[in-house]
Design a protein around this motif. Structure first.
Motif, PDB file in Angstrom:
ATOM      1  N   ASN A  95       0.848  -1.180   0.000  1.00 24.96           N
ATOM      2  CA  ASN A  95       0.000   0.000   0.000  1.00 24.96           C
ATOM      3  C   ASN A  95       0.892   1.241   0.000  1.00 24.96           C
ATOM      4  OD1 ASN A  95      -1.986   1.893   0.275  1.00 24.96           O
ATOM      5  ND2 ASN A  95      -2.522   1.353   2.387  1.00 24.96           N
ATOM      6  N   ASP A  96       0.918   1.948  -1.111  1.00 29.33           N
ATOM      7  CA  ASP A  96       1.726   3.172  -1.225  1.00 29.33           C
ATOM      8  C   ASP A  96       0.865   4.422  -1.268  1.00 29.33           C
ATOM      9  OD1 ASP A  96       0.584   2.808  -3.669  1.00 29.33           O
ATOM     10  OD2 ASP A  96       2.427   2.973  -4.834  1.00 29.33           O
ATOM     11  N   GLY A  97      -0.438   4.290  -0.949  1.00 32.70           N
ATOM     12  CA  GLY A  97      -1.312   5.448  -0.888  1.00 32.70           C
ATOM     13  C   GLY A  97      -2.041   5.769  -2.175  1.00 32.70           C
ATOM     14  N   THR A  98      -1.797   5.001  -3.245  1.00 36.54           N
ATOM     15  CA  THR A  98      -2.451   5.319  -4.523  1.00 36.54           C
ATOM     16  C   THR A  98      -3.967   5.128  -4.454  1.00 36.54           C
ATOM     17  OG1 THR A  98      -1.981   3.050  -5.257  1.00 36.54           O
ATOM     18  CG2 THR A  98      -0.430   4.768  -5.915  1.00 36.54           C
ATOM     19  N   LYS A  99      -4.436   4.212  -3.591  1.00 41.66           N
ATOM     20  CA  LYS A  99      -5.877   4.004  -3.461  1.00 41.66           C
ATOM     21  C   LYS A  99      -6.569   5.134  -2.700  1.00 41.66           C
ATOM     22  CE  LYS A  99      -5.701  -1.027  -3.704  1.00 41.66           C
ATOM     23  NZ  LYS A  99      -6.049  -2.300  -3.018  1.00 41.66           N
ATOM     24  N   ASP A 100      -5.782   6.020  -2.092  1.00 40.69           N
ATOM     25  CA  ASP A 100      -6.355   7.136  -1.329  1.00 40.69           C
ATOM     26  C   ASP A 100      -6.430   8.422  -2.144  1.00 40.69           C
ATOM     27  OD1 ASP A 100      -6.598   5.730   1.253  1.00 40.69           O
ATOM     28  OD2 ASP A 100      -4.420   5.665   1.155  1.00 40.69           O
ATOM     29  N   ILE A 101      -6.056   8.364  -3.421  1.00 40.55           N
ATOM     30  CA  ILE A 101      -6.086   9.549  -4.279  1.00 40.55           C
ATOM     31  C   ILE A 101      -7.527   9.861  -4.695  1.00 40.55           C
ATOM     32  CG2 ILE A 101      -5.323  10.519  -6.484  1.00 40.55           C
ATOM     33  CD1 ILE A 101      -2.850   8.780  -6.297  1.00 40.55           C
ATOM     34  N   SER A 102      -7.859  11.136  -4.715  1.00 34.51           N
ATOM     35  CA  SER A 102      -9.191  11.572  -5.135  1.00 34.51           C
ATOM     36  C   SER A 102      -9.094  12.937  -5.805  1.00 34.51           C
ATOM     37  CB  SER A 102     -10.134  11.637  -3.925  1.00 34.51           C
ATOM     38  OG  SER A 102     -11.398  12.162  -4.300  1.00 34.51           O
ATOM     39  N   ASN A 103     -10.021  13.189  -6.701  1.00 31.04           N
ATOM     40  CA  ASN A 103     -10.119  14.503  -7.352  1.00 31.04           C
ATOM     41  C   ASN A 103     -11.202  15.368  -6.735  1.00 31.04           C
ATOM     42  OD1 ASN A 103      -8.086  13.889  -9.255  1.00 31.04           O
ATOM     43  ND2 ASN A 103      -9.569  12.774 -10.526  1.00 31.04           N
ATOM     44  N   ILE A 104     -11.920  14.838  -5.749  1.00 32.61           N
ATOM     45  CA  ILE A 104     -12.986  15.584  -5.089  1.00 32.61           C
ATOM     46  C   ILE A 104     -12.381  16.483  -4.010  1.00 32.61           C
ATOM     47  CG2 ILE A 104     -15.110  15.398  -3.745  1.00 32.61           C
ATOM     48  CD1 ILE A 104     -15.498  12.629  -4.977  1.00 32.61           C
ATOM     49  N   PRO A 105     -12.602  17.787  -4.056  1.00 32.42           N
ATOM     50  CA  PRO A 105     -12.034  18.688  -3.044  1.00 32.42           C
ATOM     51  C   PRO A 105     -12.509  18.338  -1.638  1.00 32.42           C
ATOM     52  CG  PRO A 105     -12.835  19.936  -4.919  1.00 32.42           C
ATOM     53  CD  PRO A 105     -13.320  18.530  -5.104  1.00 32.42           C
ATOM     54  N   SER A 106     -11.593  18.400  -0.696  1.00 31.39           N
ATOM     55  CA  SER A 106     -11.906  18.140   0.710  1.00 31.39           C
ATOM     56  C   SER A 106     -10.911  18.912   1.562  1.00 31.39           C
ATOM     57  CB  SER A 106     -11.832  16.639   1.020  1.00 31.39           C
ATOM     58  OG  SER A 106     -10.512  16.164   0.871  1.00 31.39           O
ATOM     59  N   ASN A 107     -11.065  18.823   2.864  1.00 29.98           N
ATOM     60  CA  ASN A 107     -10.165  19.550   3.758  1.00 29.98           C
ATOM     61  C   ASN A 107      -8.930  18.739   4.128  1.00 29.98           C
ATOM     62  OD1 ASN A 107     -11.562  17.657   5.307  1.00 29.98           O
ATOM     63  ND2 ASN A 107     -11.305  18.884   7.178  1.00 29.98           N
ATOM     64  N   MET A 108      -8.656  17.657   3.386  1.00 25.90           N
ATOM     65  CA  MET A 108      -7.511  16.805   3.690  1.00 25.90           C
ATOM     66  C   MET A 108      -6.730  16.515   2.413  1.00 25.90           C
ATOM     67  SD  MET A 108      -7.422  13.175   5.766  1.00 25.90           S
ATOM     68  CE  MET A 108      -8.070  13.939   7.254  1.00 25.90           C
ATOM     69  N   LEU A 109      -5.412  16.701   2.470  1.00 23.78           N
ATOM     70  CA  LEU A 109      -4.519  16.435   1.338  1.00 23.78           C
ATOM     71  C   LEU A 109      -3.711  15.172   1.596  1.00 23.78           C
ATOM     72  CD1 LEU A 109      -3.114  19.996   0.478  1.00 23.78           C
ATOM     73  CD2 LEU A 109      -5.141  18.843  -0.454  1.00 23.78           C
ATOM     74  N   LEU A 110      -3.393  14.462   0.512  1.00 23.83           N
ATOM     75  CA  LEU A 110      -2.582  13.246   0.568  1.00 23.83           C
ATOM     76  C   LEU A 110      -1.183  13.549   0.059  1.00 23.83           C
ATOM     77  CD1 LEU A 110      -2.168  10.132   0.788  1.00 23.83           C
ATOM     78  CD2 LEU A 110      -3.084   9.975  -1.548  1.00 23.83           C
ATOM     79  N   LEU A 111      -0.176  13.192   0.852  1.00 19.13           N
ATOM     80  CA  LEU A 111       1.233  13.360   0.473  1.00 19.13           C
ATOM     81  C   LEU A 111       1.843  11.979   0.264  1.00 19.13           C
ATOM     82  CD1 LEU A 111       2.314  16.022   3.129  1.00 19.13           C
ATOM     83  CD2 LEU A 111       1.151  16.394   0.943  1.00 19.13           C
ATOM     84  N   ARG A 112       2.385  11.723  -0.950  1.00 20.36           N
ATOM     85  CA  ARG A 112       2.970  10.423  -1.268  1.00 20.36           C
ATOM     86  C   ARG A 112       4.447  10.571  -1.637  1.00 20.36           C
ATOM     87  NH1 ARG A 112       1.306   7.906  -5.619  1.00 20.36           N
ATOM     88  NH2 ARG A 112       0.472   9.778  -6.639  1.00 20.36           N
TER      89      ARG A 112
END
Length: 402
Positions: free
Chosen positions: A207-224
């Motif tokens: 799990n390298d975080g690719t499944k947590d990617i989204s294009n929907i704006p939210s108050n949380m960012l993903l750093l990979r």
């Protein structure tokens, strides 16, 4: 006359054909011919043996290559390193693998039983099959002290694969489930507090975080693509200049407690996250590494009912990361303020202790000075006590008062 000559010639020919009438030269020629035939026969046999051995060798090489291909098609959690330096120790091998960003559990260097010298190969156990595959595909060989070390998967042992392992809560070492104490620190096994690792839970997928990617704006960012040594604090320090940062959440592996090399940054609202995203995509670096930034999948964190050490708090309860083999570790502004508050309290406490020690030291000095004055006054009052020269009494007699 001619008849006699003819009969003589026939007799001579018959006599010449007889083996007893051959000349020495003819006998030598026949012997040479026999030796030649003998050597030729031996050479023919040698050639046949040589071709037979070559065929066997080619067949063995073919079978070995087939077996090697079959083994390479079945990766496992154990890896063998061959052609290690003569003076390489287990700690040297472990440090080298850590520098190569390998996620390992154990290093076992094989030594000669009689001499104790290294046999120049070692077995490495990775934290998962996925980490082993990632390392082997990236490093089929590597340099170590001018030696070219070869990397291969170990041959699987079905009996060993069926065994479960438990992790020592004191030193973190993995032990076979049949052992009731740790092989490293001798700490006893407690089923409630120790984690069990089975081969069924080993997964090839990382799990390298690719499944947590989204294009929907939210108050949380993903750093990979973070460095494997990056911590929650270092991420918070890197993004603390951005407006509206609430906390950072680093994803760690449950078994090894090591970083999964991706994290989340939570903001107070979506607008702050959108502004930070535009900046972070171009300029954000953490621990010298350029990171990839995106919005977070809303289903990355799931609600948890009840207290759990793998969950983190939110406004209306607690949530946990979706991957059961990993957990979320947070570092927030409140934690930073709490840390600063505790540091200030510790400083105040140390200052108070220092002042108290100074006061005690001053009091002790005053008491000592008072005792010295009392002793001086006592000796002064005694005056010439027992100094009468006319008194012939011994030292144990009571002196006469003047």
């Amino acid at each position: 006359m001619s008849h006699s000559r003819h009969s003589y010639s026939t007799k001579e020919r018959r006599r010449s054909r007889s083996p007893y009438s051959r000349s020495r030269d003819e006998q030598k020629s026949y012997k040479r011919y026999d030796r030649y035939e003998s050597r030729r026969s031996e050479d023919r046999h040698r050639s046949e043996d040589r071709s037979r051995r070559d065929d066997n060798r080619r067949r063995d090489d073919y079978n070995y290559n087939d077996r090697r291909q079959e083994e390479e098609l079945e990766p496992n959690i154990n890896v063998v390193l061959r052609n290690l330096p003569d003076n390489a120790r287990e700690v040297d091998i472990e440090n080298k693998l850590i520098q190569m960003e390998a996620s390992i559990d154990n290093v076992s260097l094989i030594k000669d039983r009689d001499t104790g010298e290294s046999r120049k190969f070692a077995f490495i156990r990775f934290t998962s099959v996925g980490h082993a595959i990632q390392f082997v595909e990236k490093h089929r060989s590597f340099e170590m002290n001018s030696y070219r070390v070869r990397v291969d998967y170990c041959k699987k042992n079905k009996q060993e694969e069926e065994k479960d392992e438990w992790r020592c809560s004191k030193c973190g070492n993995f032990n076979v489930v049949t052992r009731r104490s740790c092989t490293e620190c001798k700490h006893s096994y407690i089923s409630e507090s120790n984690e069990i690792r089975t081969n069924e839970t080993e997964t090839i997928e990382i799990n390298d975080g690719t499944k947590d990617i989204s294009n929907i704006p939210s108050n949380m960012l993903l750093l990979r693509q973070l460095d494997h040594l990056t911590t929650e604090e270092s991420i918070f320090e890197a993004v603390s200049t951005l407006e509206g940062v609430y906390r950072t959440i680093l994803i760690r592996d449950k078994l090894t407690k090591m970083s999964c090399e991706f994290a989340f940054v939570e903001f107070v609202n979506v607008q702050c996250a959108a502004i930070a995203l535009e900046y972070a995509r171009e300029l954000l670096t953490i621990d010298g590494r350029k990171v990839q930034v995106s919005y977070t999948n809303p289903e990355s964190f799931l609600p948890v009912y009840g207290q759990s050490e793998w969950s983190i708090p939110i406004v209306d309860g607690r949530v946990a990361y979706w991957d059961k083999s990993s957990y979320a570790s947070e570092y927030s502004l409140a934690i930073e303020q709490e840390k600063k508050r505790k540091e200030e309290e510790n400083k105040k406490r140390e200052e108070e202790l220092r002042k108290a020690r100074e006061e005690e030291s001053k009091k002790a000095t005053k008491v000592k000075e008072s005792l010295d004055d009392d002793l001086s006054a006592f000796y002064a009052e005694m005056g010439d006590f027992g100094t009468d020269s006319n008194d012939n009494s011994d030292i144990f007699s009571v002196p006469k008062m003047k």
